[in-house]
Motif scaffolding. Structure first.
Motif, PDB file in Angstrom:
ATOM      1  N   THR A 107       9.483   5.609 -34.374  1.00  0.00           N
ATOM      2  CA  THR A 107       9.699   4.494 -35.406  1.00  0.00           C
ATOM      3  C   THR A 107       8.957   4.693 -36.918  1.00  0.00           C
ATOM      4  N   ALA A 108       8.528   5.881 -36.788  1.00  0.00           N
ATOM      5  CA  ALA A 108       7.494   6.195 -38.030  1.00  0.00           C
ATOM      6  C   ALA A 108       8.146   6.340 -39.349  1.00  0.00           C
ATOM      7  N   THR A 109       7.802   5.846 -40.415  1.00  0.00           N
ATOM      8  CA  THR A 109       8.655   5.702 -41.699  1.00  0.00           C
ATOM      9  C   THR A 109       8.810   6.871 -42.394  1.00  0.00           C
ATOM     10  N   PHE A 110       7.988   7.926 -41.948  1.00  0.00           N
ATOM     11  CA  PHE A 110       8.179   9.296 -42.533  1.00  0.00           C
ATOM     12  C   PHE A 110       9.499   9.682 -42.056  1.00  0.00           C
ATOM     13  N   LEU A 111       9.906   9.512 -41.056  1.00  0.00           N
ATOM     14  CA  LEU A 111      11.421   9.833 -40.522  1.00  0.00           C
ATOM     15  C   LEU A 111      12.502   9.599 -41.681  1.00  0.00           C
ATOM     16  N   LEU A 112      12.448   8.416 -42.261  1.00  0.00           N
ATOM     17  CA  LEU A 112      13.391   7.727 -43.266  1.00  0.00           C
ATOM     18  C   LEU A 112      13.152   8.989 -44.615  1.00  0.00           C
ATOM     19  N   ASN A 113      11.938   9.031 -45.017  1.00  0.00           N
ATOM     20  CA  ASN A 113      11.516  10.090 -46.135  1.00  0.00           C
ATOM     21  C   ASN A 113      12.016  11.403 -45.759  1.00  0.00           C
ATOM     22  N   THR A 114      11.818  11.887 -44.649  1.00  0.00           N
ATOM     23  CA  THR A 114      12.298  13.108 -44.207  1.00  0.00           C
ATOM     24  C   THR A 114      13.826  13.277 -44.494  1.00  0.00           C
ATOM     25  N   THR A 115      14.589  12.322 -44.089  1.00  0.00           N
ATOM     26  CA  THR A 115      15.893  12.168 -44.023  1.00  0.00           C
ATOM     27  C   THR A 115      16.391  12.242 -45.572  1.00  0.00           C
ATOM     28  N   PHE A 123      21.103  11.821 -38.992  1.00  0.00           N
ATOM     29  CA  PHE A 123      20.156  11.300 -38.198  1.00  0.00           C
ATOM     30  C   PHE A 123      20.616   9.582 -38.046  1.00  0.00           C
ATOM     31  N   PHE A 124      20.236   9.214 -36.984  1.00  0.00           N
ATOM     32  CA  PHE A 124      20.693   7.691 -36.683  1.00  0.00           C
ATOM     33  C   PHE A 124      19.657   6.998 -35.909  1.00  0.00           C
ATOM     34  N   GLN A 125      18.986   6.119 -36.724  1.00  0.00           N
ATOM     35  CA  GLN A 125      17.712   5.454 -36.203  1.00  0.00           C
ATOM     36  C   GLN A 125      18.186   3.946 -35.480  1.00  0.00           C
ATOM     37  N   THR A 126      18.092   3.925 -34.350  1.00  0.00           N
ATOM     38  CA  THR A 126      18.365   2.754 -33.738  1.00  0.00           C
ATOM     39  C   THR A 126      17.177   1.832 -33.253  1.00  0.00           C
ATOM     40  N   SER A 327      25.717  -0.929 -37.469  1.00  0.00           N
ATOM     41  CA  SER A 327      26.359   0.240 -38.301  1.00  0.00           C
ATOM     42  C   SER A 327      25.188   0.769 -38.801  1.00  0.00           C
ATOM     43  N   PHE A 328      25.423   1.953 -39.635  1.00  0.00           N
ATOM     44  CA  PHE A 328      24.230   2.881 -40.122  1.00  0.00           C
ATOM     45  C   PHE A 328      24.433   2.983 -41.556  1.00  0.00           C
ATOM     46  N   SER A 329      22.991   2.982 -42.351  1.00  0.00           N
ATOM     47  CA  SER A 329      23.227   3.125 -43.818  1.00  0.00           C
ATOM     48  C   SER A 329      23.354   4.458 -44.191  1.00  0.00           C
ATOM     49  N   LYS A 330      23.361   5.105 -45.288  1.00  0.00           N
ATOM     50  CA  LYS A 330      23.523   6.250 -45.717  1.00  0.00           C
ATOM     51  C   LYS A 330      22.328   7.133 -45.295  1.00  0.00           C
ATOM     52  N   ASN A 331      21.142   6.594 -44.963  1.00  0.00           N
ATOM     53  CA  ASN A 331      20.114   7.477 -44.383  1.00  0.00           C
ATOM     54  C   ASN A 331      19.746   7.318 -42.965  1.00  0.00           C
ATOM     55  N   GLY A 332      20.764   6.615 -42.207  1.00  0.00           N
ATOM     56  CA  GLY A 332      20.683   6.543 -40.925  1.00  0.00           C
ATOM     57  C   GLY A 332      20.124   5.465 -40.146  1.00  0.00           C
ATOM     58  N   TYR A 333      19.562   4.408 -40.991  1.00  0.00           N
ATOM     59  CA  TYR A 333      18.842   3.258 -40.545  1.00  0.00           C
ATOM     60  C   TYR A 333      19.856   2.374 -40.076  1.00  0.00           C
ATOM     61  N   SER A 334      19.869   1.829 -39.027  1.00  0.00           N
ATOM     62  CA  SER A 334      20.822   0.765 -38.341  1.00  0.00           C
ATOM     63  C   SER A 334      20.599  -0.520 -38.660  1.00  0.00           C
ATOM     64  N   THR A 335      21.639  -1.527 -38.247  1.00  0.00           N
ATOM     65  CA  THR A 335      21.596  -2.775 -38.765  1.00  0.00           C
ATOM     66  C   THR A 335      21.096  -3.964 -37.266  1.00  0.00           C
TER      67      THR A 335
END
Length: 397
Positions: A107-115, A123-126, A327-335
């Motif tokens: 769940t760490a936010t830095f995963l989004l930043n790394t992506t 990368f697909f974050q669920t 669905s997933f955003s450009k950076n892999g974050y899911s809905t």
């Protein structure tokens, strides 16, 4: 029959996250198994197997992963790891840039930043990032404890760990909020644990894993300062009498009064005390994607092409699963909307219960020991009254 493999990243010796890791592994196996039996997900022209990579069995995580991908293999995608620091290592590994990595628990936010920094599309974050969890929790705290000093404890760890990232998210929120009076203190590694205690009655936010959060709560309980506690996580290790009354941002699968959740957990809960709906949903997404891509996969002789086909398909499509459209955003974050605010309650056995805004829940009277004491007093009064009535009855008889 052509075969492809799903690589599941687990850790059988994770002290801080042991119950979470166990729940993750068991939920993953369950999700994989039910997809093999459900006609909606059954893949009839491909063999899809699940293979486990146990971090504990390798001296170095990166070297262990690299050894798998140095030679030709049939791994089509990766699920895991549960811990954000290991997931970050994978996102920074150039060997893994072209294989889909699904993350149901990191769940760490830095995963989004790394992506974003690495310009990744694999990368697909669920599950919800900690930045969202912090905002969710703090908005509620402000609505119930306005104009009070906020005291927070944090693990003095690298910002690239779960606890370190959580601290950064909270401090960023505080800097950009109207809160003026707040103070943070590190959690010590010694038995002392806490070097400074909060003011009596002021809200306390604990930014760390469940085991340390519990240890801090026990120290606060000893001082009897009646501090409302706020923290993060769905780990069953939080279900301790010292944390009764604590407000927690949990994953949706901890809502025991949600009919939809319970319907989907009724079999999984028999297997594990830490079930993960997001992990089961991840496998449904994966198996549905592979089912739709059977022709393309069968026509691809190169596993690299198979990996790219899967990445592109998941990025470009939505998935209707269990009444949700995912669905997933450009950076892999899911809905996927999978977080909820709960409290830890219960008299005999602590459990996650619906969040109550009633002031009744904000007092230490909710501590189980006090409730039991009150019930004991009532019982004693009834017994005393019964004895008096019996004596009077004997006198007149």
């Amino acid at each position: 029959m052509k075969s492809i493999k799903i690589l599941l990243i687990t850790n059988s010796n994770s002290l801080e996250y042991d119950s979470m890791e166990k729940g993750f592994s068991e939920s993953a196996q369950y999700g994989y198994d039910i997809c093999l039996k459900d006609k909606e997900y059954i893949i009839d022209r491909l063999s899809v197997s699940l293979e486990i990579f146990d971090i504990n069995k390798h001296l170095n995580f990166k070297d262990g992963i690299n050894s798998l991908f140095e030679s030709k293999n049939e791994y089509a995608l990766i699920v895991g790891a549960a811990q954000s620091s290991y997931t970050r290592e994978m996102l920074n590994n150039s060997r893994l840039k072209n294989i889909a990595i699904f993350s149901p628990l990191s769940t760490a936010t830095f995963l989004l930043n790394t992506t974003i920094d690495n310009e990744l599309d694999n990368f697909f974050q669920t599950t919800a990032y900690d930045q969202k969890r912090v905002k969710f929790l703090m908005n509620q705290l402000l609505s119930t404890h306005q104009n009070k000093k906020i005291f927070y404890y944090y693990s003095d760890e690298s910002p690239n760990t779960y606890s370190g990232g959580l601290k950064n998210d909270l401090e960023e929120y505080l800097l950009n909020s109207p809160i003026i009076n707040y103070e943070g203190n590190p959690i010590k590694t010694s038995s002392q644990l806490i070097s400074k205690f909060p003011d009596k009655g002021c809200p306390v936010v604990i930014c760390t894993g469940s085991q340390k959060a519990l240890a801090v709560a026990k120290k606060l309980e000893e001082r009897k300062l009646n501090n409302p506690i706020f923290t993060f996580g769905s780990n069953s290790a939080l279900l301790n009498k010292s944390l009764i009354g604590t407000t927690v941002v949990c994953d949706l699968d901890r809502d025991i009064y949600n009919d939809f959740v319970q319907k989907h957990l009724q079999n999984l809960k028999k297997l594990t005390s830490d079930p993960s709906i997001s992990t089961v949903l991840t496998f449904k997404i994966i198996m549905k994607a592979i089912k739709e891509l059977q022709d393309d996969i069968l026509n691809s002789r190169d596993i690299e092409k198979v990996r790219r086909i899967i990445i592109d398909y998941v990025n470009d499509n939505h998935f209707d699963i269990d009444t949700q459209t995912i669905s997933f955003s450009k950076n892999g974050y899911s809905t996927i909307n999978d977080i909820i605010l709960l409290r830890i309650g219960g008299i005999i056995k602590p459990k996650f219960i619906p969040y109550k805004k009633s002031i009744f829940w904000n007092f230490s009277l909710m501590k189980s020991g006090i409730i039991i004491t009150v019930l004991g007093v009532i019982y004693s009064i009834i017994k005393f009254a019964d004895t008096i009535i019996s004596l009077i009855s004997n006198i007149f008889n």
